[in-house]
Design an enzyme around this catalytic site. Structure first.
Site, mmCIF file in Angstrom:
data_model
loop_
_atom_site.group_PDB
_atom_site.id
_atom_site.type_symbol
_atom_site.label_atom_id
_atom_site.label_comp_id
_atom_site.label_asym_id
_atom_site.label_seq_id
_atom_site.Cartn_x
_atom_site.Cartn_y
_atom_site.Cartn_z
ATOM 1 N N HIS A 285 0.871 -1.184 0.000
ATOM 2 C CA HIS A 285 0.000 0.000 0.000
ATOM 3 C C HIS A 285 0.904 1.228 0.000
ATOM 4 O O HIS A 285 2.021 1.186 0.516
ATOM 5 C CB HIS A 285 -0.827 -0.064 1.292
ATOM 6 C CG HIS A 285 -1.872 0.993 1.433
ATOM 7 N ND1 HIS A 285 -1.593 2.262 1.877
ATOM 8 C CD2 HIS A 285 -3.217 0.967 1.235
ATOM 9 C CE1 HIS A 285 -2.708 2.964 1.934
ATOM 10 N NE2 HIS A 285 -3.715 2.206 1.552
ATOM 11 N N ASP B 42 3.323 -4.274 7.872
ATOM 12 C CA ASP B 42 2.079 -3.538 7.707
ATOM 13 C C ASP B 42 0.948 -4.540 7.952
ATOM 14 O O ASP B 42 0.670 -5.403 7.112
ATOM 15 C CB ASP B 42 2.031 -2.963 6.288
ATOM 16 C CG ASP B 42 0.692 -2.328 5.962
ATOM 17 O OD1 ASP B 42 -0.271 -2.536 6.718
ATOM 18 O OD2 ASP B 42 0.610 -1.643 4.928
ATOM 19 N N GLN C 42 -4.217 -5.243 6.966
ATOM 20 C CA GLN C 42 -5.183 -6.236 6.457
ATOM 21 C C GLN C 42 -5.046 -7.594 7.131
ATOM 22 O O GLN C 42 -5.733 -8.538 6.734
ATOM 23 C CB GLN C 42 -5.034 -6.390 4.933
ATOM 24 C CG GLN C 42 -5.254 -5.107 4.138
ATOM 25 C CD GLN C 42 -6.693 -4.591 4.212
ATOM 26 O OE1 GLN C 42 -7.607 -5.258 4.691
ATOM 27 N NE2 GLN C 42 -6.883 -3.367 3.751
ATOM 28 N N LYS D 172 -10.463 -0.871 10.603
ATOM 29 C CA LYS D 172 -10.700 -2.008 9.707
ATOM 30 C C LYS D 172 -11.123 -3.255 10.482
ATOM 31 O O LYS D 172 -11.274 -4.322 9.919
ATOM 32 C CB LYS D 172 -9.437 -2.312 8.893
ATOM 33 C CG LYS D 172 -9.048 -1.172 7.930
ATOM 34 C CD LYS D 172 -7.914 -1.593 7.052
ATOM 35 C CE LYS D 172 -7.208 -0.419 6.397
ATOM 36 N NZ LYS D 172 -7.931 0.146 5.263
HETATM 37 N N1 7TS Z 1 -1.687 -0.780 4.531
HETATM 38 C C1 7TS Z 1 -2.586 -1.560 3.925
HETATM 39 C C2 7TS Z 1 -2.196 -2.939 3.491
HETATM 40 C C3 7TS Z 1 -3.889 -1.091 3.741
HETATM 41 O O1 7TS Z 1 -4.774 -1.879 3.159
HETATM 42 C C4 7TS Z 1 -4.228 0.210 4.180
HETATM 43 C C5 7TS Z 1 -5.579 0.794 3.932
HETATM 44 C C6 7TS Z 1 -3.248 0.967 4.826
HETATM 45 C C7 7TS Z 1 -1.986 0.450 4.972
HETATM 46 C C8 7TS Z 1 -3.519 2.325 5.377
HETATM 47 O O2 7TS Z 1 -4.345 2.248 6.484
HETATM 48 P P1 7TS Z 1 -4.852 3.573 7.218
HETATM 49 O O3 7TS Z 1 -5.836 3.073 8.214
HETATM 50 O O4 7TS Z 1 -3.667 4.219 7.831
HETATM 51 O O5 7TS Z 1 -5.471 4.419 6.143
HETATM 52 N N2 7TS Z 1 -6.247 0.228 2.829
HETATM 53 C C9 7TS Z 1 -7.327 0.698 2.205
HETATM 54 C C10 7TS Z 1 -7.927 0.003 1.164
HETATM 55 O O6 7TS Z 1 -7.547 -1.069 0.725
HETATM 56 N N3 7TS Z 1 -8.977 0.706 0.731
HETATM 57 O O7 7TS Z 1 -9.066 1.825 1.449
HETATM 58 C C11 7TS Z 1 -8.048 1.828 2.377
#
Ligand code: 7TS
Length: 407
Positions: free
Chosen positions: A121, A198, A201, A224
């Site tokens: 990501h 990370d 997920q 999430k």
């Molecule tokens: N890493 C991964 C693998 C992710 O899927 C996401 C968010 C992040 C980091 C960032 O997370 P945050 O909570 O700091 O924003 N992924 C997604 C997605 O797949 N669709 O919208 C956000």
């Protein structure tokens, strides 16, 4: 409890969207919240809203106990040894930036290498790109296998004595690939590199044991996994966190402040500058209670069933491509013929079905897949086989609607 019963614990799911019952298939972007989390937040604001770590009044003491109690829940959830290894942050992105800014600044120098993968990501790419630029270090990518997995021989090839950091996603938010973190950590440690995982997920969907994985840092987001937005955590091994400098300075994180110099609190508070994410952390604690009560054996089994059923049902469609390996976490990223993913998502939305379309914050991976965008259905504890039937029917409609593309 089966998924239909679990669904009833999520008030938002009981509604019609565009005249159809809502089918929410976008939990990888953000999950819905169970009533227990909503009530926990409500309770905090109604009964004991106060700042924390500030002395003696009763509400402040309750808030502090709840906030620190939530930290203990995160510790136990990740199987970390010590709650001082858990830092509350805004989420995965902030956690990864913290490691890159603090650990990276002090431990990565000119000519060093940072190893990542093309399936990351953006949140696990850009902090390392920036660090590499600042320091004159090199960003190196482990190549992917044709099915979107990582081969350990490529990991062995990529990691050398020049490697200082290996940053990798536990589960790909596009391919669903589950990466071999433990094996990668073993290889990295042999070369003296640290492993940053990370977990955005993985934390919501599977047993995570940071000690067993032997990763050095692990980042995840609360939103999430049924928790509120704006909160997540960073796990770090104690000896690493102890040696690291804070990245945010101000209230809460200090021990003694003089006119020209100051000292920091001990772990974990030295990394939590300013009034902390009190309601968020308490809500995250309730989300952890919720998922651990359901049990990760059950959650993993349920999501595997949904993936199997998706392959079965969606496999009936012609001109339909699923990206990523067959063995995967609970999400399906796909392409329907030549129809643009945004058009697919728009037709599905008219049916009350929420999927994500776009690059999923993984543009290098889109390039690797040779597409500009894809559509993605992602599952959580409340999704049922009927949701996948609805998706399949919706996609049949989308195909009819765009039949000129297929003729
Ligand atoms: N890493 C991964 C693998 C992710 O899927 C996401 C968010 C992040 C980091 C960032 O997370 P945050 O909570 O700091 O924003 N992924 C997604 C997605 O797949 N669709 O919208 C956000």
């Amino acid at each position: 409890m089966n998924a239909t019963e679990i669904k009833k614990l999520f008030p938002i799911l009981d509604q019609n969207v565009n005249g159809n019952p809502l089918v929410y298939l976008d939990s990888s972007a953000t999950s819905q919240k169970p009533i227990s989390v909503i009530e926990k937040l409500d309770d905090y604001y109604r009964r004991y809203n106060s700042n924390v770590h500030r002395g003696v009044h009763t509400l402040g003491t309750i808030a502090t106990d709840e906030y620190e109690g939530a930290r203990e829940k995160v510790r136990s959830f990740l199987h970390a040894r010590d709650s001082s290894e858990i830092i509350f942050t805004r989420g995965t992105t902030t956690s990864l930036n913290l490691v890159a800014s603090s650990y990276g600044n002090d431990n990565v120098g000119e000519g060093d290498e940072i190893v990542i993968t093309p399936m990351e990501h953006h949140s696990n790419i850009i902090p390392w790109q920036q660090l590499a630029k600042r320091k004159g270090a090199t960003l190196k990518y482990i190549p992917l296998q044709p099915n979107g997995t990582i081969a350990l021989e490529d990991v062995r090839e990529a990691i050398t004595d020049k490697t200082k950091v290996v940053a990798v996603t536990h589960v790909s938010n596009v391919l669903g690939t589950i990466n071999p973190i433990k094996e990668m950590a073993e290889i990295a440690h042999r070369h003296g590199a640290v492993v940053v995982v990370d977990g955005a997920q993985s934390a919501p969907h599977m047993h995570v044991d940071v000690e067993a994985l032997d990763c050095d840092f692990y980042a995840f987001s609360g939103h999430k996994m049924g928790g509120p937005t704006g909160v997540g955590a960073l796990y770090g091994k104690k000896h690493l966190l102890e040696a690291m400098e804070p990245v945010e300075f101000g209230g809460e994180m200090i021990d003694f402040v003089g006119l020209y110099d100051s000292t920091w609190k001990e772990l974990p508070w030295k990394f939590e500058g300013g009034t902390p994410i009190i309601a968020g952390a308490i809500g995250l604690g309730a989300a952890i209670d919720f998922v651990t009560d359901l049990g990760f054996d059950e959650i993993e089994k349920h999501e595997k069933e949904l993936v199997d059923y998706s392959f079965e049902r969606l496999g009936e469609l012609k001109d339909f491509t699923i990206f990523g390996p067959r063995e995967r976490a609970g999400l399906i990223t796909f392409q329907l013929g030549d129809v643009h993913p945004h058009d697919v998502a728009t037709v599905l939305d008219a049916e009350g079905i929420a999927v994500r379309a776009g690059h999923h914050c993984a543009q290098p991976l889109m390039k690797w897949l040779e597409v500009t965008a894809t559509a993605r259905a992602s599952f959580y504890v409340y999704n049922t086989k009927e949701d996948i039937d609805a998706l399949t029917n919706g996609l049949v409609k989308a195909k009819e609607y765009f039949s000129d593309v297929f003729s």
